[in-house]
Design an enzyme around this catalytic site. Structure first.
Site, mmCIF file in Angstrom:
data_model
loop_
_atom_site.group_PDB
_atom_site.id
_atom_site.type_symbol
_atom_site.label_atom_id
_atom_site.label_comp_id
_atom_site.label_asym_id
_atom_site.label_seq_id
_atom_site.Cartn_x
_atom_site.Cartn_y
_atom_site.Cartn_z
ATOM 1 N N GLY A 71 0.817 -1.204 0.000
ATOM 2 C CA GLY A 71 0.000 0.000 0.000
ATOM 3 C C GLY A 71 0.856 1.262 0.000
ATOM 4 N N ASN A 151 -7.604 4.440 8.853
ATOM 5 C CA ASN A 151 -7.124 3.220 9.493
ATOM 6 C C ASN A 151 -7.156 3.281 11.018
ATOM 7 O OD1 ASN A 151 -5.042 5.117 8.458
ATOM 8 N ND2 ASN A 151 -3.712 3.979 9.842
ATOM 9 N N HIS A 201 -2.075 -7.516 2.431
ATOM 10 C CA HIS A 201 -2.027 -8.049 3.805
ATOM 11 C C HIS A 201 -3.109 -7.481 4.724
ATOM 12 C CE1 HIS A 201 0.037 -4.903 6.363
ATOM 13 N NE2 HIS A 201 0.420 -4.453 5.181
ATOM 14 N N CYS A 325 2.070 2.439 13.088
ATOM 15 C CA CYS A 325 3.172 3.370 12.822
ATOM 16 C C CYS A 325 3.424 4.253 14.019
ATOM 17 C CB CYS A 325 2.857 4.245 11.625
ATOM 18 S SG CYS A 325 2.091 3.331 10.315
HETATM 19 C C1 LIG Z 1 -1.612 -0.450 6.054
HETATM 20 C C2 LIG Z 1 -1.934 0.805 5.328
HETATM 21 C C3 LIG Z 1 -1.079 1.337 4.358
HETATM 22 C C4 LIG Z 1 0.261 0.728 4.056
HETATM 23 O O1 LIG Z 1 0.172 -0.498 3.383
HETATM 24 P P1 LIG Z 1 1.471 -1.446 3.366
HETATM 25 O O2 LIG Z 1 1.095 -2.547 2.436
HETATM 26 O O3 LIG Z 1 1.680 -1.904 4.774
HETATM 27 O O4 LIG Z 1 2.599 -0.630 2.852
HETATM 28 C C5 LIG Z 1 -1.468 2.481 3.704
HETATM 29 N N1 LIG Z 1 -2.638 3.084 3.969
HETATM 30 C C6 LIG Z 1 -3.491 2.605 4.896
HETATM 31 C C7 LIG Z 1 -4.783 3.307 5.142
HETATM 32 C C8 LIG Z 1 -3.174 1.461 5.609
HETATM 33 O O5 LIG Z 1 -4.021 1.005 6.536
#
Ligand SMILES: *Cc1c(COP(=O)(O)O)cnc(C)c1O
Length: 386
Positions: A71, A151, A201, A325
């Site tokens: 992501g 998130n 994931h 994070c």
């Molecule tokens: C987890 C997440 C990401 C990052 O995705 P990764 O695959 O871990 O790099 C980005 N944006 C949101 C809203 C997320 O929840």
């Protein structure tokens, strides 16, 4: 001790059917998809089938999906890709104060170059006002980026409304849909987006693979330069098992999304109501109804989120302080601060995120344990001056 995992927004376990689908691509079907021979072509075919399944999940065409390493890369690709390709048209980007770090930090990076970024505020529920988006547009605006659902607090943003505004103004519109794809209906045409970030994931696929939806005709520069993979938009030999897993996860998500969303909303509401009933001086963060089916975020007065987290962990319960994070740092959540919470309230926040293997018994267990933990922490709290 049996552990209770309530941190599905941070990551999800790989579904066993997903793992089974992936396994052959590590061993017998290990080919390089760029190879002309049959082993290579087998891998190539598997990638294209996965691409089709992911496209189907979001109402896109297969050739509008570009695989990435996750992501974060999809967000980086969307923002930098559009910024660098459209510099001659303008240098202004509109986003929000509650984006994931993948978007916020990329915007900060772009600000160090020649770009200007407007970070829109949100209301007490974490909602962006589409009118604010409209008002922020200038003749230099080249991109709007607003996340589909947050998130940390689970608030679902009015993306379709913002999409209309972006379209009228002829401005590219990106959404980070990492928390929604596979969990609630996502359709790129209904949302009116040109770009959309996803990550495997977060929907029972493997880590290290994601995708960016790029609407046909969108001007953006390639993210990785090298070979001709992904129609030259993202060079490097494809993560074949990961992509296959992402495809399988998307197929499974489509099959049980509605049922699962209903089941989780029920458990979510049971947890929210139970916590609010059993613990005083506690508040729900995020929108009361317009939120992800699996998200519960609360602020508990007079206690630290970290202390609650550690005490829950001792009881085998895995939760989170807002986001994976920020869990390494002592900075309070930028999302909660943007929603108007005080530093104390933000520090006293806790997120439970539910998922496929969450049971009603587990929720009841959390409801038994939480009041005890809060009472114990409050009894020794220096924050509680009576
Ligand atoms: C987890 C997440 C990401 C990052 O995705 P990764 O695959 O871990 O790099 C980005 N944006 C949101 C809203 C997320 O929840």
């Amino acid at each position: 001790m049996k552990r209770i995992y309530l941190d599905y927004a941070a990551t999800t376990p790989v579904h066993h059917e997903v793992l089974q689908a992936m396994l052959p691509y590590f061993t017998e079907s290990f080919g390089n998809p760029s190879s002309i021979h049959s082993i290579g072509q087998e891998a190539k075919l598997a990638i294209e089938q996965a691409r089709g399944k992911i496209a189907e999940l979001i109402g896109a065409r297969s050739d509008e999906i570009v695989f990435t390493s996750g992501g974060t890369e999809a967000d980086n690709f969307a923002l930098k890709g559009v910024a660098f390709a459209n510099e001659s048209k303008g240098n202004h980007i509109i986003t929000t104060k509650i984006e994931h770090h993948a978007v916020i930090e990329t915007c900060k990076f772009l600000e160090k170059l020649a770009f200007r970024v407007t970070y829109l505020p949100v209301d007490e529920y974490g909602l962006v006002d589409p009118d604010d988006v409209r008002k922020a547009i200038t003749n230099k605006t080249i991109l709007i980026s607003v996340m589909h659902a947050n998130n940390e607090v689970g608030t679902i943003e009015p993306i379709a409304q913002i999409g209309k505004i972006a379209k009228e103004a002829g401005i590219y519109f990106h959404t980070d849909a990492v928390q929604t794809v596979g969990h609630i209906p996502v359709n790129v045409d209904e949302l009116g987006v040109d770009l959309l970030a996803m990550s495997a994931h977060k929907l029972y696929g493997p880590k290290g693979v994601g995708a960016l939806y790029i609407r046909k005709g969108t001007k953006l520069v390639s993210f990785m330069h090298g070979g001709e993979q992904e129609r030259r938009r993202r060079a490097s030999t494809e993560n074949v098992p990961g992509i296959v897993g992402f495809g399988k996860a998307s197929e499974l998500a489509r099959q049980d999304m509605d049922e699962e969303a209903k089941r989780l909303s029920y458990l979510r509401d049971k947890l929210i109501t139970g916590l609010l009933e059993r613990i005083d001086h506690i508040k729900l963060n995020g929108h009361p109804s317009n939120r992800l089916p699996n998200n519960v975020n609360i602020s508990v007065d007079f206690v630290e989120g970290e202390s609650m987290l550690l005490n829950l962990d001792l009881e085998g319960i895995c939760a989170s302080t807002a986001s994976a994070c920020s869990s390494q740092s002592l900075e309070p959540s930028h999302v909660l601060l943007a929603m108007g919470l005080s530093h104390e309230q933000a520090h006293g926040s806790l997120r439970f995120s539910l998922g496929k293997w969450t049971t009603e018994n587990e929720i009841e267990h959390v409801l038994d344990v939480m009041p005890r933990i809060v009472a114990k922490l409050r009894a020794m709290s220096p924050l509680l001056k009576s």
